[in-house]
Scaffold this motif. Structure first.
Motif, short mmCIF file in Angstrom:
data_model
loop_
_atom_site.label_atom_id
_atom_site.label_comp_id
_atom_site.label_asym_id
_atom_site.label_seq_id
_atom_site.Cartn_x
_atom_site.Cartn_y
_atom_site.Cartn_z
N GLN A 1 1.65 -7.63 -1.41
CA GLN A 1 2.89 -7.10 -1.99
C GLN A 1 2.59 -6.01 -3.01
O GLN A 1 3.28 -4.99 -3.06
CB GLN A 1 3.70 -8.22 -2.65
CG GLN A 1 4.35 -9.16 -1.67
CD GLN A 1 5.03 -10.31 -2.37
OE1 GLN A 1 4.58 -10.78 -3.41
NE2 GLN A 1 6.13 -10.79 -1.79
N LEU B 1 1.57 -2.85 -1.13
CA LEU B 1 2.75 -2.20 -0.55
C LEU B 1 3.60 -1.52 -1.61
O LEU B 1 4.14 -0.43 -1.40
CB LEU B 1 3.57 -3.21 0.25
CG LEU B 1 2.95 -3.69 1.55
CD1 LEU B 1 3.80 -4.80 2.17
CD2 LEU B 1 2.77 -2.55 2.52
N LEU B 2 3.72 -2.15 -2.78
CA LEU B 2 4.47 -1.56 -3.88
C LEU B 2 3.80 -0.27 -4.36
O LEU B 2 4.48 0.74 -4.57
CB LEU B 2 4.59 -2.56 -5.03
CG LEU B 2 5.44 -2.14 -6.21
CD1 LEU B 2 6.89 -1.97 -5.80
CD2 LEU B 2 5.33 -3.16 -7.33
N CYS C 1 1.84 1.65 -2.60
CA CYS C 1 2.01 2.64 -1.54
C CYS C 1 3.41 3.25 -1.56
O CYS C 1 3.57 4.46 -1.37
CB CYS C 1 1.73 2.02 -0.17
SG CYS C 1 -0.02 1.67 0.11
N SER C 2 4.41 2.43 -1.81
CA SER C 2 5.77 2.97 -1.87
C SER C 2 5.95 3.89 -3.08
O SER C 2 6.63 4.91 -2.99
CB SER C 2 6.80 1.84 -1.89
OG SER C 2 6.72 1.12 -3.09
N PHE C 3 5.33 3.55 -4.21
CA PHE C 3 5.38 4.45 -5.36
C PHE C 3 4.66 5.76 -5.06
O PHE C 3 5.14 6.84 -5.43
CB PHE C 3 4.76 3.79 -6.60
CG PHE C 3 5.66 2.81 -7.27
CD1 PHE C 3 7.02 3.02 -7.37
CD2 PHE C 3 5.14 1.66 -7.83
CE1 PHE C 3 7.85 2.11 -8.00
CE2 PHE C 3 5.95 0.74 -8.46
CZ PHE C 3 7.31 0.96 -8.55
N LEU D 1 4.29 7.17 -2.14
CA LEU D 1 5.15 7.92 -1.23
C LEU D 1 6.32 8.55 -1.97
O LEU D 1 6.69 9.70 -1.72
CB LEU D 1 5.64 7.01 -0.11
CG LEU D 1 6.51 7.66 0.95
CD1 LEU D 1 5.73 8.72 1.71
CD2 LEU D 1 7.06 6.62 1.90
N ALA D 2 6.91 7.82 -2.91
CA ALA D 2 8.03 8.36 -3.69
C ALA D 2 7.58 9.54 -4.55
O ALA D 2 8.29 10.55 -4.67
CB ALA D 2 8.63 7.27 -4.55
#
Length: 153
Positions: A13, A16-17, A19-21, A23-24
Motif C-alpha cells: 500500500q 502504491l501510494l 507511485c500515485s504521488f 504520477l501526480a
C-alpha cells in the motif's frame, strides 16, 4: 517477540501510494509547463463555480425532491431519481461545451468530426438512465408486493 507493523498499511500500500504521488507530481509538472497561469485560473474558477453556484443548486434540487417524496409518502423512491440525475448531470458537466454547442468549431477543426450528435445522444442516455431506474423501481415494488400477505394488500 512482537513483529514490526507499519503505522499506515502494508508495504505494498505504501509503495502504491508513493507511485500515485509520483504520477501526480509528474502530471502537475507537465500540466503547468505550458500555460501555468491559465491552468491555475481554470482550477480556481472551477472550484468557485462548483462551490458558489453548482453546490447550492443541486442541494436545493435534492431537498425539493426529498420534500416532495416525503409529502407523497414515498421516501424510498428518492434513490431512483437521484442516481440517474447524478449520472446525467455528471455527463452534462463533462461534455457541456459540446452538448451546448459552445465549442463546435474547435471540435470540428481538431477532429474532423461533426459535433452535432452530442445533444441527442446525451438526451438519449438520460432517457435510458431514467427509464432503467423506473424499471428497476417498478420491479422491486412488484416483488415487494408479491411477498406480502393477502391481508396487507
Amino acid at each position: 517477540m512482537p513483529r514490526f507493523r507499519f503505522p499506515v498499511g502494508s508495504p505494498l500500500q505504501l509503495l502504491l501510494l508513493l507511485c500515485s504521488f509520483a504520477l501526480a507530481v509528474y502530471a502537475g509538472i507537465r500540466l503547468l509547463a505550458g500555460d501555468w497561469l491559465g491552468v491555475v485560473l481554470w482550477i480556481v474558477g472551477a472550484a468557485l463555480l462548483h462551490d458558489l453556484v453548482l453546490l447550492p443548486l443541486y442541494s436545493a434540487l435534492d431537498r425539493a425532491l426529498v420534500a416532495g417524496c416525503d409529502a407523497a409518502g414515498r421516501r424510498s423512491l428518492v434513490p431512483y431519481v437521484r442516481v440517474p440525475a447524478l449520472l446525467s448531470g455528471l455527463l452534462l458537466l463533462v461534455w457541456a461545451p459540446l452538448i451546448l454547442g459552445l465549442s463546435a468549431d474547435r471540435y470540428r477543426s481538431a477532429t474532423g468530426l461533426d459535433p452535432d450528435g452530442f445533444l441527442p445522444r446525451w438526451l438519449l442516455i438520460t432517457a435510458v438512465l431514467f427509464g432503467g431506474s423506473a424499471l428497476v423501481c417498478v420491479l422491486r415494488l412488484r416483488r415487494a408486493t408479491k411477498h406480502r400477505s393477502p391481508a396487507a394488500h
